[in-house]
Scaffold this active site. Structure first.
Site, mmCIF file in Angstrom:
data_model
loop_
_atom_site.group_PDB
_atom_site.id
_atom_site.type_symbol
_atom_site.label_atom_id
_atom_site.label_comp_id
_atom_site.label_asym_id
_atom_site.label_seq_id
_atom_site.Cartn_x
_atom_site.Cartn_y
_atom_site.Cartn_z
ATOM 1 N N THR A 72 96.057 8.353 -17.628
ATOM 2 C CA THR A 72 96.837 7.831 -18.761
ATOM 3 C C THR A 72 97.379 8.974 -19.617
ATOM 4 O O THR A 72 98.339 8.798 -20.358
ATOM 5 C CB THR A 72 95.990 6.906 -19.650
ATOM 6 O OG1 THR A 72 94.807 7.608 -20.025
ATOM 7 C CG2 THR A 72 95.626 5.635 -18.937
ATOM 8 N N LYS A 100 85.864 11.083 -10.401
ATOM 9 C CA LYS A 100 87.277 11.419 -10.119
ATOM 10 C C LYS A 100 87.382 12.579 -9.124
ATOM 11 O O LYS A 100 87.973 13.620 -9.399
ATOM 12 C CB LYS A 100 88.026 11.720 -11.419
ATOM 13 C CG LYS A 100 88.072 10.528 -12.380
ATOM 14 C CD LYS A 100 88.945 10.830 -13.588
ATOM 15 C CE LYS A 100 89.180 9.599 -14.463
ATOM 16 N NZ LYS A 100 88.013 9.077 -15.159
ATOM 17 N N ARG A 131 84.625 3.053 -26.225
ATOM 18 C CA ARG A 131 84.490 3.324 -27.657
ATOM 19 C C ARG A 131 84.556 2.099 -28.555
ATOM 20 O O ARG A 131 83.975 2.117 -29.653
ATOM 21 C CB ARG A 131 85.550 4.363 -28.063
ATOM 22 C CG ARG A 131 85.227 5.737 -27.488
ATOM 23 C CD ARG A 131 86.408 6.670 -27.555
ATOM 24 N NE ARG A 131 87.452 6.269 -26.617
ATOM 25 C CZ ARG A 131 88.593 6.926 -26.432
ATOM 26 N NH1 ARG A 131 88.819 8.025 -27.135
ATOM 27 N NH2 ARG A 131 89.473 6.525 -25.561
ATOM 28 N N ASP A 154 82.000 7.669 -12.137
ATOM 29 C CA ASP A 154 83.403 8.020 -12.396
ATOM 30 C C ASP A 154 83.561 9.538 -12.349
ATOM 31 O O ASP A 154 83.769 10.180 -13.373
ATOM 32 C CB ASP A 154 83.818 7.447 -13.762
ATOM 33 C CG ASP A 154 85.301 7.590 -14.030
ATOM 34 O OD1 ASP A 154 86.057 7.904 -13.082
ATOM 35 O OD2 ASP A 154 85.709 7.386 -15.189
ATOM 36 N N LYS A 169 78.924 2.701 -16.445
ATOM 37 C CA LYS A 169 79.833 3.750 -15.940
ATOM 38 C C LYS A 169 79.314 5.122 -16.379
ATOM 39 O O LYS A 169 79.227 5.415 -17.574
ATOM 40 C CB LYS A 169 81.269 3.553 -16.437
ATOM 41 C CG LYS A 169 82.215 4.615 -15.832
ATOM 42 C CD LYS A 169 83.671 4.274 -16.049
ATOM 43 C CE LYS A 169 84.253 4.839 -17.315
ATOM 44 N NZ LYS A 169 84.576 6.282 -17.261
ATOM 45 N N ASP A 188 89.385 17.176 -4.029
ATOM 46 C CA ASP A 188 89.101 18.479 -3.402
ATOM 47 C C ASP A 188 89.543 18.369 -1.948
ATOM 48 O O ASP A 188 90.183 17.382 -1.560
ATOM 49 C CB ASP A 188 87.594 18.781 -3.526
ATOM 50 C CG ASP A 188 87.302 20.281 -3.550
ATOM 51 O OD1 ASP A 188 87.857 21.010 -2.701
ATOM 52 O OD2 ASP A 188 86.517 20.716 -4.410
HETATM 53 O O1 C5P Z 1 88.844 4.032 -24.639
HETATM 54 P P1 C5P Z 1 87.492 3.741 -24.031
HETATM 55 O O2 C5P Z 1 86.382 4.526 -24.690
HETATM 56 O O3 C5P Z 1 87.194 2.270 -23.923
HETATM 57 O O4 C5P Z 1 87.614 4.321 -22.561
HETATM 58 C C1 C5P Z 1 86.851 3.847 -21.494
HETATM 59 C C2 C5P Z 1 87.207 4.641 -20.271
HETATM 60 O O5 C5P Z 1 88.619 4.607 -20.079
HETATM 61 C C3 C5P Z 1 86.854 6.130 -20.353
HETATM 62 O O6 C5P Z 1 85.530 6.355 -19.903
HETATM 63 C C4 C5P Z 1 87.883 6.762 -19.446
HETATM 64 O O7 C5P Z 1 87.417 6.759 -18.109
HETATM 65 C C5 C5P Z 1 89.075 5.825 -19.517
HETATM 66 N N1 C5P Z 1 90.183 6.324 -20.352
HETATM 67 C C6 C5P Z 1 91.470 6.224 -19.881
HETATM 68 N N2 C5P Z 1 92.511 6.665 -20.641
HETATM 69 C C7 C5P Z 1 92.303 7.200 -21.859
HETATM 70 C C8 C5P Z 1 90.998 7.278 -22.372
HETATM 71 C C9 C5P Z 1 89.943 6.837 -21.583
HETATM 72 O O8 C5P Z 1 91.699 5.712 -18.786
HETATM 73 N N3 C5P Z 1 93.339 7.625 -22.567
#
Ligand code: C5P
Length: 241
Positions: A138, A76, A218, A74, A47, A79
């Protein structure tokens, strides 16, 4: 798989591997390639998000394709329809298999994005790719409950083949639109640090609830040993099937 140690050494089966996307949320392409390569036994999809794309641009897509990954771009998109159509066309021609766009942009925008993405890929001699809609971020804690199903309907009508959703929404979305691909971020081991993810879910639970693609960042990329973290998080999946 005979045991967890063997599973950890081998990585996932091709089918499960194609359901795992590693979120390369770094600002350096050399680091991203290094991470992706060491994680390739576990992840079939790379990704590329706003951070890496801002740093490295289309080279990030090419580098991941060269290393054998499918690319989840990704960006997003949100426009006017004409701009989204053209940008999506470039993404399709680059070889991205998945591309995100905001359902908040409306049906006309998403339809333009789907058409542009498909045309870009087909004109480049590639298979038809999948546009993936984002319903609600989120981080948007104030979004009312009815918005997710409303935007899902809009996205499906506009031709999006996939949707990003939290683990807790999987069941509802599967009932609303069984054929739409479900992409789930917020993947964590039981009890692990969820960082800023409000609705963490384990890999096994997400798959059991009908997730098609897990986006994992992460929990793996921040570990001292990312490959070992991937093995710990995903090593049991083949065995538990
Ligand atoms: O938390 P993690 O690092 O696994 O996040 C993976 C992906 O989830 C991020 O690249 C982002 O696109 C998405 N994300 C999300 N909501 C959050 C944080 C990250 O949907 N609060």
């Amino acid at each position: 798989m005979a045991n967890k140690v063997e599973a950890a050494a081998e990585g996932l089966s091709p089918e499960l591997r194609s359901q795992m996307a590693i979120a390369l949320d770094v600002d350096d392409l050399v680091e991203a390639v290094r991470l992706a390569r060491q994680l390739s036994p576990w992840f079939g999809v790379a990704k590329v998000g706003l951070e890496l794309y801002s740093a490295a641009g289309p080279d990030a897509v090419g580098a991941m394709l060269d290393n054998g990954f499918d690319v989840f771009l990704d960006l997003k998109l949100h426009d006017i329809p004409t701009t989204v159509r053209k940008a999506a066309g470039v993404c399709g021609a680059l070889g991205a298999k998945y591309l995100t766009m905001h359902a908040h942009g409306g049906a006309d925008m998403m339809r333009a994005g789907v058409e542009g993405f498909t045309e870009g890929a087909i004109n480049a001699g590639l298979e038809a790719p999948t546009a993936v809609a984002i319903t609600v971020l989120t981080s948007d804690a104030d979004a009312p409950d009815h918005i997710v199903p409303n935007r899902l309907r809009l996205a499906v009508e506009a031709g999006c083949g996939g949707i990003v959703c939290a683990g807790m929404n999987l069941k509802d979305l599967r009932e609303l639109s069984p054929r739409t691909m479900r992409v789930v971020p917020g993947i964590r081991a039981e009890g692990a640090d969820s960082h800023d993810q409000p609705h963490p879910v384990t890999p096994a639970a997400a798959l059991a609830e009908g997730a098609d693609l897990l986006v994992i960042g992460r929990a793996v990329t921040l570990a001292d040993d990312p490959a070992a973290a991937a093995a710990a998080l995903l090593g049991d999946l083949d065995a538990s099937e």
